[in-house]
Design an enzyme around this catalytic site. Structure first.
Site, short mmCIF file in Angstrom:
data_model
loop_
_atom_site.label_atom_id
_atom_site.label_comp_id
_atom_site.label_asym_id
_atom_site.label_seq_id
_atom_site.Cartn_x
_atom_site.Cartn_y
_atom_site.Cartn_z
N LYS A 73 34.75 -6.16 37.68
CA LYS A 73 34.65 -7.53 38.23
C LYS A 73 33.30 -8.10 37.81
CE LYS A 73 34.07 -8.62 42.71
NZ LYS A 73 34.33 -8.84 44.15
N ARG A 116 39.08 -7.71 50.57
CA ARG A 116 38.70 -6.28 50.54
C ARG A 116 37.48 -6.03 51.41
NH1 ARG A 116 33.30 -6.59 48.62
NH2 ARG A 116 33.18 -6.42 46.36
N GLN A 144 34.42 -14.79 55.31
CA GLN A 144 34.43 -13.43 55.84
C GLN A 144 34.80 -13.40 57.32
OE1 GLN A 144 34.46 -10.75 54.15
NE2 GLN A 144 33.97 -11.70 52.19
N ASP A 165 28.87 -20.06 65.22
CA ASP A 165 28.38 -20.56 63.93
C ASP A 165 27.28 -21.58 64.23
OD1 ASP A 165 29.85 -20.64 60.84
OD2 ASP A 165 28.30 -22.13 61.28
N1 LIG Z 1 29.10 -6.85 52.05
C1 LIG Z 1 30.04 -7.37 51.30
O1 LIG Z 1 30.86 -6.66 50.73
C2 LIG Z 1 30.13 -8.86 51.17
C3 LIG Z 1 31.14 -9.44 50.39
C4 LIG Z 1 31.25 -10.83 50.36
C5 LIG Z 1 30.33 -11.60 51.08
N2 LIG Z 1 29.35 -10.99 51.79
C6 LIG Z 1 28.37 -11.74 52.58
O2 LIG Z 1 29.04 -12.21 53.74
C7 LIG Z 1 28.36 -13.36 54.24
C8 LIG Z 1 29.36 -14.45 54.56
O3 LIG Z 1 30.03 -14.83 53.36
P1 LIG Z 1 31.16 -15.96 53.37
O4 LIG Z 1 31.82 -15.95 52.03
O5 LIG Z 1 31.98 -15.80 54.60
O6 LIG Z 1 30.25 -17.27 53.51
P2 LIG Z 1 30.66 -18.71 54.06
O7 LIG Z 1 29.70 -19.66 53.44
O8 LIG Z 1 32.14 -18.92 53.86
O9 LIG Z 1 30.42 -18.61 55.64
C9 LIG Z 1 29.16 -18.43 56.21
C10 LIG Z 1 29.16 -19.16 57.56
O10 LIG Z 1 27.96 -18.78 58.26
C11 LIG Z 1 27.46 -19.93 58.94
N3 LIG Z 1 26.05 -19.67 59.30
C12 LIG Z 1 24.91 -19.96 58.63
N4 LIG Z 1 23.84 -19.46 59.30
C13 LIG Z 1 24.33 -18.86 60.42
C14 LIG Z 1 23.75 -18.17 61.51
N5 LIG Z 1 22.45 -17.96 61.58
N6 LIG Z 1 24.57 -17.74 62.49
C15 LIG Z 1 25.91 -17.92 62.45
N7 LIG Z 1 26.52 -18.54 61.43
C16 LIG Z 1 25.74 -19.00 60.43
C17 LIG Z 1 27.71 -21.07 57.99
O11 LIG Z 1 27.70 -22.31 58.68
C18 LIG Z 1 29.11 -20.70 57.46
O12 LIG Z 1 30.13 -21.24 58.26
C19 LIG Z 1 27.33 -13.73 53.17
O13 LIG Z 1 26.09 -13.22 53.58
C20 LIG Z 1 27.83 -13.00 51.93
O14 LIG Z 1 26.78 -12.71 51.04
C21 LIG Z 1 29.23 -9.65 51.85
#
Ligand SMILES: NC(=O)c1ccc[n+]([C@@H]2O[C@H](COP(=O)([O-])OP(=O)(O)OC[C@H]3O[C@@H](n4cnc5c(N)ncnc54)[C@H](O)[C@@H]3O)[C@@H](O)[C@H]2O)c1
Length: 325
Positions: A73, A116, A144, A165
């Site tokens: 990927k 995943r 997520q 949020d």
């Molecule tokens: N570990 C992994 O395998 C993995 C994989 C994908 C994404 N991620 C991480 O997961 C996280 C979420 O990704 P996503 O795609 O859902 O992002 P997203 O942008 O779809 O959602 C994030 C949400 O968090 C909110 N937010 C911002 N600051 C906040 C806070 N302090 N408290 C509560 N909510 C808050 C935003 O308003 C938004 O609605 C990111 O940090 C991303 O890097 C991790």
């Protein structure tokens, strides 16, 4: 399937394939057992950083012989994108034939990245959460936050979700959508503590921040609760992480690499990774009172567990566009 062509699967094609969360979880459980028994290959992911800042594009190759899966990927995260109306995460996956090495498919990587990651948390929770866990706290009502409810609902008798949020519109939309699409009571939390205290399972899925904003304090996570740190250690004060009895991850090597890159500076000792939990080499939760935690970083192996399912179902259902090699 000819050897001189490959199948292109767009985001919409992948949605149309309609792969279910239980199928994803089952494939990933097989993969984690194979990983724990040393039958997978996953070199550390190299990355480039066009434009600097927190922009990244990572190469994530992996091979899972048990699932006849091999590929890579190529996934990017550009934090300024949402302000431009573009997705933060985008990516493509190349799926190769394990017998010939030929590319069989090129597919969009966004859908699988969402699903995943939720599935990996659910598998961790199977080893680390109390089986009767029914109340889930979500901090971060985004992609997520959605896939985690879907995945955890497969393995746990969830009844209630408490969602927080910082963006009230995102929270409101999430509450309406999740209570409609799942048979669950969904409650908007007034502050972050409400989505932690009183919950059996807590998922932090806000933005990845280094240094961490470290909002969650010791004493917020209940005795007997499990937390999945999807946004690394961004949300947790070090003392709150040290207050847990068991701290796990999905892959120890990748976790050490993240530490070398400056994340997870002050955390408890690692108890086990998900390969070790899946094979029983290390125990998961042992008593109902333990506080448990995992920080899964997201593995190329996760994607390569899902890719063959998508490819085979697409071929069966006649979905996608064949392209000449
Ligand atoms: N570990 C992994 O395998 C993995 C994989 C994908 C994404 N991620 C991480 O997961 C996280 C979420 O990704 P996503 O795609 O859902 O992002 P997203 O942008 O779809 O959602 C994030 C949400 O968090 C909110 N937010 C911002 N600051 C906040 C806070 N302090 N408290 C509560 N909510 C808050 C935003 O308003 C938004 O609605 C990111 O940090 C991303 O890097 C991790």
């Amino acid at each position: 399937m000819g050897e001189n062509r490959l199948l292109y699967l767009s985001y919409q094609d992948i949605v149309d394939i309609d792969l279910s969360m239980p199928e994803i979880i089952e494939a990933m459980q097989k993969m984690f057992r194979a990983k724990g028994e040393g039958r997978t290959e996953m070199p550390p992911k190299p990355g480039i950083h066009p434009g600097g800042g927190d922009n990244f594009i990572h190469a994530m190759p992996a091979s899972i012989p048990d699932l006849e899966s091999a590929g890579i990927k190529w996934v990017s995260g550009f934090p300024e994108n949402p302000a431009k109306g573009l997705p933060y995460i985008s990516g493509l996956l190349i799926f190769n034939d394990v017998h010939t090495g030929l590319p069989l498919a090129v597919m969009d990587g966004v859908w699988m990245t969402a699903k995943r990651t939720g599935a990996a948390s659910a598998i961790s929770a199977r080893h680390l959460a109390r089986p009767e866990s029914s109340v889930m706290g979500i901090l971060g009502c985004g992609v997520q936050g959605r896939s985690h409810v879907e995945a955890l609902k497969v393995l746990f008798p969830l009844k209630k979700v408490v969602a927080y949020d910082v963006n009230p519109a995102a929270q409101e939309q999430y509450v309406t959508e999740i209570s409609r699409s799942h048979d669950l009571e969904v409650i908007p939390a007034k502050g972050p503590r409400e989505a932690v205290s009183g919950c059996d399972i807590v998922v932090t899925a806000g933005p990845m921040m280094n240094p961490p904003h470290a909002t969650i304090q010791p004493g917020w996570l209940d005795e007997g609760a499990f937390a999945s740190l999807v946004d690394y250690d961004s949300y947790w004060q070090p003392a709150a992480m040290h207050a847990t009895d068991i701290f796990c991850t999905d892959d120890t090597n990748q976790f050490r690499t993240a530490q070398q890159a400056g994340y997870f500076k002050d955390i408890p000792d690692l108890h086990a990774d998900l390969g070790e939990l899946a094979t029983g080499q290390k125990p998961g939760r042992q008593t109902p009172a333990e506080r448990t935690m995992t920080a899964n970083l997201g593995l190329a192996l996760d994607d390569m567990a899902v890719a063959p399912l998508l490819y085979r179902k697409a071929v069966e259902k006649g979905i996608g566009t064949w392209l000449p090699l």
